[in-house]
Design an enzyme around this catalytic site. Structure first.
Site, PDB file in Angstrom:
ATOM      1  N   CYS A   4       0.839  -1.202   0.000  1.00  0.00           N
ATOM      2  CA  CYS A   4       0.000   0.000   0.000  1.00  0.00           C
ATOM      3  C   CYS A   4       0.878   1.258   0.000  1.00  0.00           C
ATOM      4  O   CYS A   4       1.754   1.420   0.852  1.00  0.00           O
ATOM      5  CB  CYS A   4      -0.926  -0.016   1.208  1.00  0.00           C
ATOM      6  SG  CYS A   4      -1.790   1.535   1.450  1.00  0.00           S
ATOM      7  N   CYS A   7       0.675   3.306   3.235  1.00  0.00           N
ATOM      8  CA  CYS A   7       1.339   2.580   4.332  1.00  0.00           C
ATOM      9  C   CYS A   7       2.851   2.755   4.211  1.00  0.00           C
ATOM     10  O   CYS A   7       3.546   2.927   5.214  1.00  0.00           O
ATOM     11  CB  CYS A   7       0.974   1.105   4.316  1.00  0.00           C
ATOM     12  SG  CYS A   7      -0.634   0.720   5.031  1.00  0.00           S
ATOM     13  N   HIS A  46      -3.451   0.992   8.486  1.00  0.00           N
ATOM     14  CA  HIS A  46      -4.178   0.868   7.227  1.00  0.00           C
ATOM     15  C   HIS A  46      -5.684   0.759   7.445  1.00  0.00           C
ATOM     16  O   HIS A  46      -6.162  -0.123   8.139  1.00  0.00           O
ATOM     17  CB  HIS A  46      -3.706  -0.361   6.442  1.00  0.00           C
ATOM     18  CG  HIS A  46      -4.395  -0.458   5.101  1.00  0.00           C
ATOM     19  ND1 HIS A  46      -3.935   0.204   3.989  1.00  0.00           N
ATOM     20  CD2 HIS A  46      -5.532  -1.084   4.717  1.00  0.00           C
ATOM     21  CE1 HIS A  46      -4.747  -0.026   2.974  1.00  0.00           C
ATOM     22  NE2 HIS A  46      -5.730  -0.808   3.389  1.00  0.00           N
ATOM     23  N   HIS A  99      -7.839   8.593   3.043  1.00  0.00           N
ATOM     24  CA  HIS A  99      -7.140   9.876   3.157  1.00  0.00           C
ATOM     25  C   HIS A  99      -8.134  11.014   3.032  1.00  0.00           C
ATOM     26  O   HIS A  99      -9.086  10.943   2.264  1.00  0.00           O
ATOM     27  CB  HIS A  99      -6.040   9.997   2.092  1.00  0.00           C
ATOM     28  CG  HIS A  99      -6.491   9.686   0.703  1.00  0.00           C
ATOM     29  ND1 HIS A  99      -6.649   8.398   0.249  1.00  0.00           N
ATOM     30  CD2 HIS A  99      -6.843  10.478  -0.327  1.00  0.00           C
ATOM     31  CE1 HIS A  99      -7.066   8.412  -1.001  1.00  0.00           C
ATOM     32  NE2 HIS A  99      -7.206   9.668  -1.377  1.00  0.00           N
TER      33      HIS A  99
HETATM   34  P1  AMP Z   1      -7.760   9.884  -4.446  1.00  0.00           P
HETATM   35  O1  AMP Z   1      -8.278  10.026  -5.849  1.00  0.00           O
HETATM   36  O2  AMP Z   1      -8.667  10.548  -3.445  1.00  0.00           O
HETATM   37  O3  AMP Z   1      -7.442   8.446  -4.097  1.00  0.00           O
HETATM   38  O4  AMP Z   1      -6.440  10.741  -4.399  1.00  0.00           O
HETATM   39  C1  AMP Z   1      -5.157  10.217  -4.248  1.00  0.00           C
HETATM   40  C2  AMP Z   1      -4.236  11.399  -4.152  1.00  0.00           C
HETATM   41  O5  AMP Z   1      -2.963  10.915  -3.764  1.00  0.00           O
HETATM   42  C3  AMP Z   1      -4.047  12.179  -5.449  1.00  0.00           C
HETATM   43  O6  AMP Z   1      -4.429  13.547  -5.251  1.00  0.00           O
HETATM   44  C4  AMP Z   1      -2.557  12.044  -5.747  1.00  0.00           C
HETATM   45  O7  AMP Z   1      -1.993  13.202  -6.313  1.00  0.00           O
HETATM   46  C5  AMP Z   1      -1.998  11.722  -4.380  1.00  0.00           C
HETATM   47  N1  AMP Z   1      -0.736  10.981  -4.367  1.00  0.00           N
HETATM   48  C6  AMP Z   1      -0.445   9.868  -5.071  1.00  0.00           C
HETATM   49  N2  AMP Z   1       0.803   9.439  -4.795  1.00  0.00           N
HETATM   50  C7  AMP Z   1       1.307  10.311  -3.886  1.00  0.00           C
HETATM   51  C8  AMP Z   1       2.554  10.414  -3.196  1.00  0.00           C
HETATM   52  N3  AMP Z   1       3.551   9.522  -3.390  1.00  0.00           N
HETATM   53  N4  AMP Z   1       2.725  11.438  -2.336  1.00  0.00           N
HETATM   54  C9  AMP Z   1       1.753  12.340  -2.141  1.00  0.00           C
HETATM   55  N5  AMP Z   1       0.545  12.288  -2.740  1.00  0.00           N
HETATM   56  C10 AMP Z   1       0.322  11.294  -3.599  1.00  0.00           C
HETATM   57 ZN    ZN Z   2      -2.309   1.389   3.621  1.00  0.00          ZN
END
Ligand code: AMP
Ligand code: ZN
Length: 116
Positions: A4, A7, A46, A99
């Site tokens: 994940c 995670c 998680h 998140h």
């Molecule tokens: P969601 O569509 O709500 O699942 O959004 C996932 C979010 O995670 C997106 O806005 C991505 O830009 C962000 N994201 C993906 N990988 C990373 C990372 N390594 N560090 C920070 N944010 C991330």
């Molecule tokens: Zn996780």
């Protein structure tokens, strides 16, 4: 959850621009910000999504919201912000670790966001 992404960030295996951390919760900048301020707040433990929470998750969920205003102010959104929790396929959740998006900045975010 070995594979994940969030995670791995919580364990420090993948770098992130952290803005807050305690025993239960971590907050960091979204890697692809949709607004000038775009933070993500996650539980370190998680939890897949809001669709999988139970009563025992209430304290950590509360904590994630309680710190939102402080983080938004500290990071440049002192006059309010928007909280978004994308959930499941319909909610367009891309990362399968719960998140909270905190989005804002100097200007209003508008009536809706096209992409979060
Ligand atoms: P969601 O569509 O709500 O699942 O959004 C996932 C979010 O995670 C997106 O806005 C991505 O830009 C962000 N994201 C993906 N990988 C990373 C990372 N390594 N560090 C920070 N944010 C991330
Ligand atoms: Zn996780």
């Amino acid at each position: 959850m070995d594979d994940c992404l969030f995670c791995k960030i919580a364990r420090g295996e993948i770098p992130a621009r952290k803005v807050y951390e305690d025993n239960d919760v971590l907050a960091f900048h979204d890697i692809n910000p949709a607004r000038p301020v775009h933070l993500l707040v996650i539980p370190k433990r998680h939890i897949t999504s809001l669709a999988t929470v139970s009563e025992s998750d209430a304290p950590v969920l509360g904590k994630m919201l309680v710190i939102a205003d402080r983080l938004a102010r500290e990071q440049g959104s002192p006059d309010g912000f928007r909280v978004i929790i994308n959930t499941g396929r319909i909610g367009h959740q891309e990362v399968q670790h719960l998140h909270v998006h905190i989005v804002g900045g100097p200007d209003p975010v508008g009536p809706m966001l096209k992409r979060i």
